[in-house]
Design a protein around this motif. Structure first.
Motif, PDB file in Angstrom:
ATOM      1  N   ARG A  52       1.929   6.767  -6.680  1.00  0.00           N
ATOM      2  CA  ARG A  52       0.899   7.718  -7.062  1.00  0.00           C
ATOM      3  C   ARG A  52       1.439   9.139  -6.952  1.00  0.00           C
ATOM      4  NH1 ARG A  52      -3.706   5.661  -3.672  1.00  0.00           N
ATOM      5  NH2 ARG A  52      -3.585   3.700  -4.794  1.00  0.00           N
ATOM      6  N   TYR A  53       2.058   9.430  -5.819  1.00  0.00           N
ATOM      7  CA  TYR A  53       2.579  10.778  -5.630  1.00  0.00           C
ATOM      8  C   TYR A  53       3.713  11.079  -6.602  1.00  0.00           C
ATOM      9  CZ  TYR A  53       0.087  12.048  -1.347  1.00  0.00           C
ATOM     10  OH  TYR A  53      -0.866  12.408  -0.457  1.00  0.00           O
ATOM     11  N   TRP A  99       3.029  10.683   0.992  1.00  0.00           N
ATOM     12  CA  TRP A  99       3.650   9.370   0.831  1.00  0.00           C
ATOM     13  C   TRP A  99       4.727   9.103   1.865  1.00  0.00           C
ATOM     14  CZ3 TRP A  99       8.903   9.282   0.076  1.00  0.00           C
ATOM     15  CH2 TRP A  99       9.485  10.511  -0.258  1.00  0.00           C
ATOM     16  N   ALA A 124       0.844  -1.196   0.000  1.00  0.00           N
ATOM     17  CA  ALA A 124       0.000   0.000   0.000  1.00  0.00           C
ATOM     18  C   ALA A 124       0.876   1.242   0.000  1.00  0.00           C
ATOM     19  CB  ALA A 124      -0.919  -0.008   1.215  1.00  0.00           C
ATOM     20  N   ALA A 125       1.942   1.211   0.815  1.00  0.00           N
ATOM     21  CA  ALA A 125       2.849   2.357   0.846  1.00  0.00           C
ATOM     22  C   ALA A 125       3.474   2.558  -0.525  1.00  0.00           C
ATOM     23  CB  ALA A 125       3.932   2.136   1.893  1.00  0.00           C
ATOM     24  N   ARG A 172       2.203   1.760  -3.405  1.00  0.00           N
ATOM     25  CA  ARG A 172       1.203   2.356  -4.307  1.00  0.00           C
ATOM     26  C   ARG A 172       1.095   3.851  -4.079  1.00  0.00           C
ATOM     27  NH1 ARG A 172      -1.682  -2.297  -3.824  1.00  0.00           N
ATOM     28  NH2 ARG A 172      -2.843  -1.617  -1.999  1.00  0.00           N
ATOM     29  N   SER A 173       1.030   4.212  -2.810  1.00  0.00           N
ATOM     30  CA  SER A 173       0.911   5.631  -2.485  1.00  0.00           C
ATOM     31  C   SER A 173       2.143   6.392  -2.986  1.00  0.00           C
ATOM     32  CB  SER A 173       0.741   5.767  -0.980  1.00  0.00           C
ATOM     33  OG  SER A 173       1.145   7.018  -0.543  1.00  0.00           O
ATOM     34  N   TYR A 174       3.300   5.789  -2.778  1.00  0.00           N
ATOM     35  CA  TYR A 174       4.545   6.415  -3.219  1.00  0.00           C
ATOM     36  C   TYR A 174       4.526   6.644  -4.724  1.00  0.00           C
ATOM     37  CZ  TYR A 174       9.563   6.855  -4.071  1.00  0.00           C
ATOM     38  OH  TYR A 174      10.794   7.284  -4.479  1.00  0.00           O
ATOM     39  N   LYS A 225       4.054   7.112   5.143  1.00  0.00           N
ATOM     40  CA  LYS A 225       3.664   5.737   4.811  1.00  0.00           C
ATOM     41  C   LYS A 225       4.865   4.916   4.380  1.00  0.00           C
ATOM     42  CE  LYS A 225      -0.850   7.050   3.144  1.00  0.00           C
ATOM     43  NZ  LYS A 225      -1.430   7.474   1.889  1.00  0.00           N
TER      44      LYS A 225
END
Lengths: 121, 489, 499
Positions: C170-171, C235, C163-164, C166-168, C238
């Protein structure tokens, strides 16, 4: 004047073909419909250029001749494919489930999609 | 010496060997196959030199001048397509060879069809008039359909049937358009500079027909199943060149045959391209099977090639041509890698992918490298193509296209990284019950080489770009304006 | 003088050393641990030697330039100026230390070949960013950095790590997209321009002022994602699920600093501070930096997870760099730039210590720190030194940055900035002092015995790396007057930008 009749007839046949292609599920009928459309097309190809020139133009006739040869061989090939499909699945229609679109995922969960990807090693 | 005659080799070597392969006894078939697959690419080297010097090579058969005779033409764009075809064809050979051993009796038809497909693609690339293009495309389609059906399962047969029906419908529309063009202009040559404005009905009919064959959204319905059920090497060739040939024909008709297509149509086709990019990427993200992901990704990437129509300048042409090259190589690499994965895992469901980096590191690496090109991250061939398209969008003031291209990178990243995360980092490293033996290393290496090539051309794109830049689609120079001064080389 | 071919070869060589190391590590595979350790150490040392060599040579007035035409009118340029050397030597030093730390830290964990491979690639990308001679090169390596750090963030393979990751992505990919757009625009306007002190866009200002403003905002936003400017910092906390060496390197050098470095290059070498001020973008930039400093500190204050508190502290501290650049003038610019190095040293020490606590004692929450000072005195000393440095206590390096920043703000007549620096120092104290207090004064024994057993040598390596960086924070603070200290180096750079 006569060419207008030919064009109208071609259009009518073409329409019949489109109708058949859309409505029928059986592959045989779809092929027949496609062949109807092809006939209409060839008719049109012969008539339209001639109507501009005034006298027969050899080029479209040569093209149509080639087109007919291709149409015949394509149809033969398609029929062979249809027979093959019929022997495999017992009916000669294309399985509607094959339409994946965006529902692919949901559909996949339900019916074990990997079965489709499998092949005899 | 004239290089024109060398064009004959591109068509007659694969055609001849295809016929010979049928007749030879199985034990000796391999020589015909090797000759047919490897000989014609050699001719591309002198032909490239010739094109770099003369820009266009033409060949007219038997003294019959077109429209009755057959004319061929080789320019920079055709050359790029042929190179993609040659490289992918060679790289796909080990995989195909391993699966359909030429000395086995039952693999005879496969190899003939394989060579006929090559013939068809080369013929369609070289075709200089609208009707020859039709014949060549039909030849390609029939061979491709037969190859897709090789697997003989219900899924493969249905996919092939669907492709065939739609392709016939597409050619029908195309021929109708061609007939109308002939009625209007009295000529079938693709390259008609300075003619009257083309009948829009004819133009739309031809374009639609070609779009079916090239699987441009929303006429793509046959593609995902056809690609994903075809044997890996066939899918590689199909995605790399078969669709592209129709698309290149579409470019040619748009820029060479049509004199001044209406702006409305230009924008409409651009929007269709945009729709393809978005839809393909979204659908790819949702697919449960690896090969389906790759197939939908093709739909998305074909959308880029359509953006050339609204952007229409020299840089856009170079960018689109380069994208065609990079995508062809990367996508073929992915399909070849996926074929190996299916061989080993017995399935390409993405649920079986976790832990793949341990079992098949080369394949995982290939997918990653090719994925980087698809996203268009620098430095890779995909980035070069994207950058050229972007600067074209900037120069023509196409802000919408610029934003679209930039965002499309993100959408591609979504599906590529989904696969990579599953492949390499997923926590549940579920063991597949039984692993089939690995295919020979050369099949993995061939895929890897293609993926590497797709990245490396991004580091040294000059030869291709120069070639594409010199032979702009139409030497009549009808509608591709050259770039803004100072921006080009 | 050095040989011309050497001047061309060295910049790419610095980048490629760790790429080669990565390739060897990938090919060697998981089992050959000894080979991997040697390759890592040799490559890290070699890189450090190369950077020092180039640095001394630049000091002597030599020029390093490597050009490669990527596309017509689009060049890949690697060069070495004083600012490159500053960032490159920081990464080279910290890579060496972190490699030692990581080898010990990951002694028993799986997938080490993959980890160290991408670790090396990530340092390559950082070096590329340091040596980049134009925006395109910077962008290319910036994107490569995203690609190579993502496998490190998701290394553990847990759902949180994914999940982290993905967030990374995305940003950072969104940031990359914004950058790409800005880049295309800028190249369209200005063509293929190299970094020039004072910027190269001034001639265009009259005609394209609005466009330049938008491009500037896009560039800052694109780099700001990695630099953790609020609200683009989501990000960062996370990504703390990554193994400690990754967090350490991510925070101290690689990702966060790459963003800050990009902002420095944009402000100083693409636009020039004068033009930024002329376009009216200087005050907004100062405002964003101040806002990030305060908000980051407040968020850190609220956080009870040790590594996440450190992450928010990074958010806050990195904006000092941006603030210093934006305020301008010799003093503030030096203060901001030198914080690039100083914050890196202090933060990497803190993360090293947090990693050791986590690995050996399973400590992840702040209240678990109670009384650890007596159980692990050396580590706790290192932690304390770095934390006090963050607050700004002399003679630790943090003090120097803040002093220059504050006096620089006064020098250009911005007392409000001074207020922000002082407030932030108080907030730093508010969230770091309790940690130090718990370490030394808390009631002992709330944590169970050692979580895992590791050998003497790895243990020594872990503690020594933390102590080494902690020692550096003090030593560089004491020797700030030395001609080769980061401070004097930075003042030399700043003189070029703000005479």
């Amino acid at each position: 004047m006569t060419s207008a009749i030919f064009v109208l007839v071609a259009a009518a046949i073409f329409g019949l073909g489109v109708h058949g292609l859309l409505v029928s599920a059986h592959i045989m009928r779809k092929l027949l419909a496609l062949n109807l459309m092809l006939s209409a097309l060839f008719l049109l190809l012969i008539v339209v250029p001639a109507s501009i020139d005034g006298h027969p133009d050899p080029v479209p006739q040569a093209l149509v001749l080639t087109g007919i040869v291709i149409a015949v061989s394509t149809t033969a090939f398609a029929l062979a494919l249809m027979v093959r499909l019929f022997r495999k699945q017992g009916h000669a229609t294309i399985h509607p489930d094959l339409d994946p679109a965006l529902l692919g995922r949901k559909h996949g969960r339900r019916t074990a999609p990997e079965a489709e990807g499998e092949r005899a090693p | 010496m004239s290089f024109d005659k060398l064009l004959l080799a591109l068509v007659f070597i694969p055609l001849g060997t295809a016929l010979v392969a049928v007749m030879l006894p199985p034990a000796r078939r391999r020589w015909a196959v090797l000759l047919g697959s490897l000989a014609w690419p050699c001719f591309l080297v002198p032909l490239s030199i010739a094109v770099a010097r003369e820009q266009t090579l033409t060949l007219v058969f038997g003294g019959w001048s077109p429209p009755l005779g057959i004319g061929w033409r080789l320019d920079a764009l055709a050359l790029v397509v042929l190179w993609v075809h040659a490289l992918v064809g060679i790289a796909a050979l080990p995989g195909a060879w391993q699966r359909f051993k030429p000395e086995e009796t039952e693999s005879g038809p496969f190899w003939s069809l394989w060579l006929i497909l090559a013939t068809g693609v080369n013929l369609a690339t070289l075709a200089a008039d609208l009707f020859n293009l039709y014949v060549a495309l039909e030849l390609t389609t029939l061979a491709a359909v037969a190859l897709i059906a090789t697997d003989d399962g219900i899924a493969a047969l249905s996919a092939a049937m669907r492709y065939l029906l739609l392709a016939v419908l597409g050619s029908l529309m195309y021929v109708l358009g061609v007939g109308l063009v002939y009625a209007q202009t009295g000529s079938l040559a693709m390259h008609q500079p300075g003619l009257v404005e083309l009948n829009n009905v004819a133009l739309v009919l031809m374009l639609t027909g070609l779009m079916v064959k090239a699987a441009i959204f929303p006429l793509h319905v046959w593609l995902p199943h056809a690609y994903s059920n075809a044997p890996g090497p066939v899918a590689a060739i199909m995605s790399a060149v078969v669709g592209k040939v129709a698309l290149v024909a579409l470019w040619r008709i748009w820029f060479e045959t049509a004199v001044d297509p209406p702006t409305l149509l230009t924008n409409l086709l651009g929007l269709i391209g945009a729709g393809a990019i978005v839809y393909g990427a979204l659908a790819a993200y949702l697919q449960p099977r690896l090969k389906m992901v790759i197939a939908y990704s093709s739909i998305s990437q074909f959308g880029f090639l359509l953006l050339l129509l609204p952007l229409a300048c020299q840089q856009a042409f170079q960018g689109a041509g380069f994208h065609l090259l990079a995508h062809g190589l990367a996508k073929a690499a992915m399909f070849l890698a996926a074929a190996n994965i299916v061989t080993v895992l017995g399935s390409d469901s993405i649920r079986h992918l976790p832990g793949l980096d341990k079992r098949m590191p080369l394949e995982a690496f290939t997918l990653a490298l090719a994925g980087v090109t698809l996203i268009g991250l620098p430095p890779s061939g995909g980035f070069t193509g994207k950058w050229m398209l972007l600067s074209a969008a900037w120069e023509t003031g196409g802000w919408f296209w610029l934003v679209l291209i930039v965002l499309s990178g993100l959408m591609s990243a979504a599906y590529v990284f989904r696969i990579l995360a599953l492949t390499c980092f997923h926590p549940a490293r579920r063991a597949v019950h039984h692993l089939h033996p690995k295919p020979p290393a050369i099949t993995s290496l061939a895929a890897l080489m293609l993926a590497l090539l797709a990245v490396v051309i991004g580091l040294y794109p000059h030869p291709v770009l120069d070639l594409l830049g010199s032979g702009v689609l139409m030497d009549g120079g009808v509608r591709l304006q050259s770039g803004v001064p100072g921006a080009g080389p | 003088m050095i040989e011309p071919w050497l001047a061309q070869v060295l910049p790419p060589a610095v980048v490629l050393v760790s790429t080669l190391a990565a390739i060897v590590i990938f090919i060697a595979g998981e089992e050959r641990q000894r080979l991997r350790i040697w390759v890592n150490l040799v490559a890290a040392t070699l890189k450090l030697i190369l950077v020092v060599w180039i640095g001394l040579s630049v000091l002597a007035g030599n020029e390093f330039l490597f050009r490669f035409e990527l596309l017509p009118g689009l060049e890949l340029i690697l060069h070495a100026d004083a600012l490159s050397i500053l960032f490159a030597s920081l990464s080279a030093v910290l890579w060496l230390v972190t490699t030692v730390y990581a080898i010990a830290y990951l002694e028993h964990s799986p997938n080490r070949a993959r980890f160290f491979g991408f670790f090396s690639l990530c340092v390559s990308a950082t070096m590329g960013i340091a040596m980049a001679g134009n925006l395109l090169t910077l962008f290319i390596f910036y994107e490569l950095l995203t690609l190579t750090t993502w496998p490190l963030v998701v290394h553990n393979g847990t759902p949180e790590a994914l999940a982290a990751g993905r967030s990374y992505l995305r940003y950072t990919l969104a940031g990359g997209v914004v950058l790409l757009t800005a880049l295309v625009w800028l190249y369209g306007l200005a063509g293929n321009a190299v970094f020039t002190p004072g910027g190269f866009l001034a001639p265009l200002a009259a005609e394209h002022a609005t466009e330049l403003r938008i491009i500037f905002a896009m560039l800052i936003a694109g780099f700001g994602v990695k630099a953790g400017l609020v609200p683009l910092h989501g990000w960062l906390p996370k990504a703390m699920v990554a193994p400690a060496p990754v967090s350490a390197l991510l925070h101290a050098v690689a990702v966060v600093k790459a963003g800050a470095f990009g902002i420095i290059r944009t402000v100083e070498d693409v636009y020039g501070l004068e033009l930024v001020a002329g376009l009216g973008m200087r005050l907004p930039l100062i405002a964003v930096a101040c806002w990030t400093i305060i908000i980051g500190s407040l968020l850190a204050l609220r956080e009870h997870h040790l590594k996440r508190r450190l992450a928010y502290s990074t958010v806050s501290q990195v904006s000092y760099i941006v603030l210093g650049i934006a305020v301008g003038g010799l003093l503030a610019t030096s203060g901001g730039m030198v914080h690039l190095v100083h914050q890196g040293l202090m933060k990497i020490t803190l993360f090293f210590c947090a990693g050791i606590f986590g690995l050996l004692l399973g400590v992840s929450k702040i209240d678990q720190l109670d009384g650890l000072g007596r159980r692990m005195p050396w580590v706790s000393v290192a932690f304390t030194v770095a934390a006090l440095g963050m607050i700004g206590l002399p003679p630790i390096v943090g003090f120097i940055s803040k002093w220059y920043l504050a006096s620089g703000a006064l020098a250009v007549g911005m007392p409000a900035v001074l207020a922000v620096v002082i407030t932030s120092a108080l907030l730093n104290a508010a969230y770091f002092l309790p940690l130090v207090g718990r370490l030394w004064l808390g009631p002992p024994g709330s944590v169970a015995a050692a979580r895992i057993e590791i050998g003497r040598l790895p243990r020594l390596a872990l503690v020594c790396s933390a102590l080494a960086t902690a020692f550096l924070t003090v030593a560089l603070g004491l020797m700030a007057a030395h001609p080769l200290s980061p401070l004097n180096w930075v003042i030399k750079i700043a003189e070029g930008y703000a005479p």
